[in-house]
Design a protein around this motif. Structure first.
Motif, PDB file in Angstrom:
ATOM      1  N   ILE A   1      -2.671   2.360 -12.714  1.00 60.16           N
ATOM      2  CA  ILE A   1      -4.010   2.796 -12.632  1.00 60.16           C
ATOM      3  C   ILE A   1      -4.393   3.919 -13.823  1.00 60.16           C
ATOM      4  O   ILE A   1      -5.276   3.842 -14.450  1.00 60.16           O
TER       5      ILE A   1
ATOM      6  N   SER B   1       1.996   1.892  -8.278  1.00 57.72           N
ATOM      7  CA  SER B   1       0.375   1.671  -8.361  1.00 57.72           C
ATOM      8  C   SER B   1      -0.198   2.625  -9.325  1.00 57.72           C
ATOM      9  O   SER B   1      -0.835   2.213 -10.082  1.00 57.72           O
TER      10      SER B   1
ATOM     11  N   SER C   1       0.893  -1.142   0.129  1.00 61.95           N
ATOM     12  CA  SER C   1       0.034   0.118   0.069  1.00 61.95           C
ATOM     13  C   SER C   1       0.876   1.178  -0.004  1.00 61.95           C
ATOM     14  O   SER C   1       0.344   2.498  -0.468  1.00 61.95           O
TER      15      SER C   1
ATOM     16  N   ALA D   1      -2.241  -3.981  -2.064  1.00 58.65           N
ATOM     17  CA  ALA D   1      -3.153  -3.729  -2.941  1.00 58.65           C
ATOM     18  C   ALA D   1      -3.016  -4.349  -4.282  1.00 58.65           C
ATOM     19  O   ALA D   1      -2.060  -4.139  -4.997  1.00 58.65           O
ATOM     20  N   ARG D   2      -4.098  -5.169  -4.905  1.00 56.52           N
ATOM     21  CA  ARG D   2      -3.904  -5.626  -6.449  1.00 56.52           C
ATOM     22  C   ARG D   2      -4.910  -4.909  -7.269  1.00 56.52           C
ATOM     23  O   ARG D   2      -6.115  -4.447  -6.867  1.00 56.52           O
ATOM     24  N   TYR D   3      -4.202  -4.943  -8.532  1.00 57.11           N
ATOM     25  CA  TYR D   3      -5.084  -4.325  -9.619  1.00 57.11           C
ATOM     26  C   TYR D   3      -5.234  -5.333 -10.711  1.00 57.11           C
ATOM     27  O   TYR D   3      -4.073  -6.006 -11.052  1.00 57.11           O
TER      28      TYR D   3
ATOM     29  N   ARG E   1      -7.511  -1.456 -12.743  1.00 57.92           N
ATOM     30  CA  ARG E   1      -8.607  -1.319 -11.569  1.00 57.92           C
ATOM     31  C   ARG E   1      -8.182  -2.023 -10.402  1.00 57.92           C
ATOM     32  O   ARG E   1      -7.873  -3.021 -10.691  1.00 57.92           O
ATOM     33  N   HIS E   2      -8.949  -1.734  -9.221  1.00 58.68           N
ATOM     34  CA  HIS E   2      -8.631  -2.408  -7.993  1.00 58.68           C
ATOM     35  C   HIS E   2      -9.534  -3.491  -8.103  1.00 58.68           C
ATOM     36  O   HIS E   2     -10.446  -3.480  -8.277  1.00 58.68           O
ATOM     37  N   LYS E   3      -8.632  -4.560  -7.811  1.00 63.41           N
ATOM     38  CA  LYS E   3      -9.402  -6.008  -7.444  1.00 63.41           C
ATOM     39  C   LYS E   3      -9.553  -6.490  -6.177  1.00 63.41           C
ATOM     40  O   LYS E   3     -10.619  -6.857  -5.964  1.00 63.41           O
ATOM     41  N   GLU E   4      -8.545  -6.266  -5.327  1.00 61.70           N
ATOM     42  CA  GLU E   4      -8.686  -6.574  -3.936  1.00 61.70           C
ATOM     43  C   GLU E   4      -7.382  -6.106  -3.071  1.00 61.70           C
ATOM     44  O   GLU E   4      -6.375  -5.659  -3.726  1.00 61.70           O
ATOM     45  N   SER E   5      -7.846  -6.145  -1.803  1.00 62.29           N
ATOM     46  CA  SER E   5      -6.766  -5.898  -0.899  1.00 62.29           C
ATOM     47  C   SER E   5      -6.595  -7.004   0.125  1.00 62.29           C
ATOM     48  O   SER E   5      -7.456  -7.671   0.482  1.00 62.29           O
TER      49      SER E   5
END
Length: 292
Positions: free
Chosen positions: A123, A119, A113, A284-286, A129-133
């Motif tokens: 983006i 990141s 993060s 954070a995963r994108y 786009r944000h997938k999950e954290s």
């Protein structure tokens, strides 16, 4: 390799930076580097992480992850990142063509993060786009361990999955729990190559009702793939397996263990906290759809 080591030391001088090592020579086809004046200033690589087996939901997607890092003073250098990214994307497409074509493929990136500049490149410049954290949680194995038991009729044992039949049995169970993101044979094989790897399973007679895996990475223990099947959930099985895994890792001389959990999974966060895990960082995963 000395230049790669210098880049690694430079990138990881920032706490919690996510840097992939290049792996064995067979993996070097997935690695791309940038040099200036005899210095390695950036490195990127791609890897297939999740392969969806046949007969899964049509909404399931394969996942290919990439990792692209520069020396700290160049982390916001868009030109440098732009020079390497096309090579990574092209290689990801090649890898995607080797996957079952009945499913789409996501190209993903995961950053701590704190790695905001990296990141933002994905983006803002590449429409990820944000997938999950996920939280990384750590357990100090030097601290006391609670002693637990499980119900009569249940047996907890290690499982080395020595045969391909046993591996297939495990993967079928694992896909039952996570049908959209099953582990797959390739990643299971990678996990089994880690030092001290073991699976710990709970059975009721011949039926597997819960499982997890544990191994050593560098100087830490790792716990992965924790699951309990319905209708055996909420009976203390997961907590018991975790204490068994922690005891196993401590017994092999390790002083800490870690695992990862979705930041939105409150029940799992509560479970891991109950056996002494504490949050230490957040990833954070994108993602973006990979073109064919």
């Amino acid at each position: 390799m000395p230049l790669l080591g210098e880049l690694y030391n430079s990138v990881t001088s920032r706490e919690n930076a996510t840097f992939w090592w290049v792996g064995d020579p067979d993996n070097w086809v997935n690695v791309f580097c940038a040099f200036e004046q005899g210095e390695m200033v950036a490195k990127g690589q791609v890897s297939i992480i999740n392969i969806v087996p046949s007969s899964r939901s049509a909404d399931s997607k394969h996942e290919i992850f990439l990792n692209l890092k520069t020396i700290p003073e160049r982390e916001a250098d868009l030109n440098l990142l732009e020079q390497l990214y096309p090579y990574l994307y092209s290689r990801a497409i090649e890898l995607g063509e080797s996957l079952p074509q009945e499913y789409e493929t996501l190209l993903c990136v995961g950053n701590d993060s704190s790695e905001i500049a990296n990141s933002q490149f994905f983006i803002q410049q590449k429409s990820f786009r944000h997938k999950e954290s996920l939280f990384t949680m750590e357990r100090d194995l030097k601290q006391p361990m609670i002693e637990l038991s499980i119900s009569d009729g249940l047996q907890c044992t290690p499982w080395t999955m020595d045969s391909s039949q046993e591996e297939s049995e495990y993967l079928e169970l694992e896909a039952e729990i996570w049908p959209d993101t099953p582990l797959g044979m390739e990643r299971l094989s990678q996990y089994k190559q880690n030092p001290l790897w073991t699976a710990i399973v709970v059975r009721e007679v011949d039926t597997i009702v819960g499982s997890l895996m544990a191994w050593r990475e560098e100087d830490k223990g790792v716990i992965e793939d924790v699951f309990v099947r319905e209708p055996w959930r909420n009976t203390g099985i997961a907590k018991y397996m975790l204490t068994q895994a922690l005891t196993y890792l401590r017994g092999n001389g390790l002083e800490s263990a870690e695992l990862m959990v979705l930041t939105t999974n409150n029940s799992a966060l509560s479970l891991y906290g109950s056996v002494g895990f504490k949050r230490v960082k957040e990833e954070a995963r994108y993602c973006v759809e990979l073109s064919r």
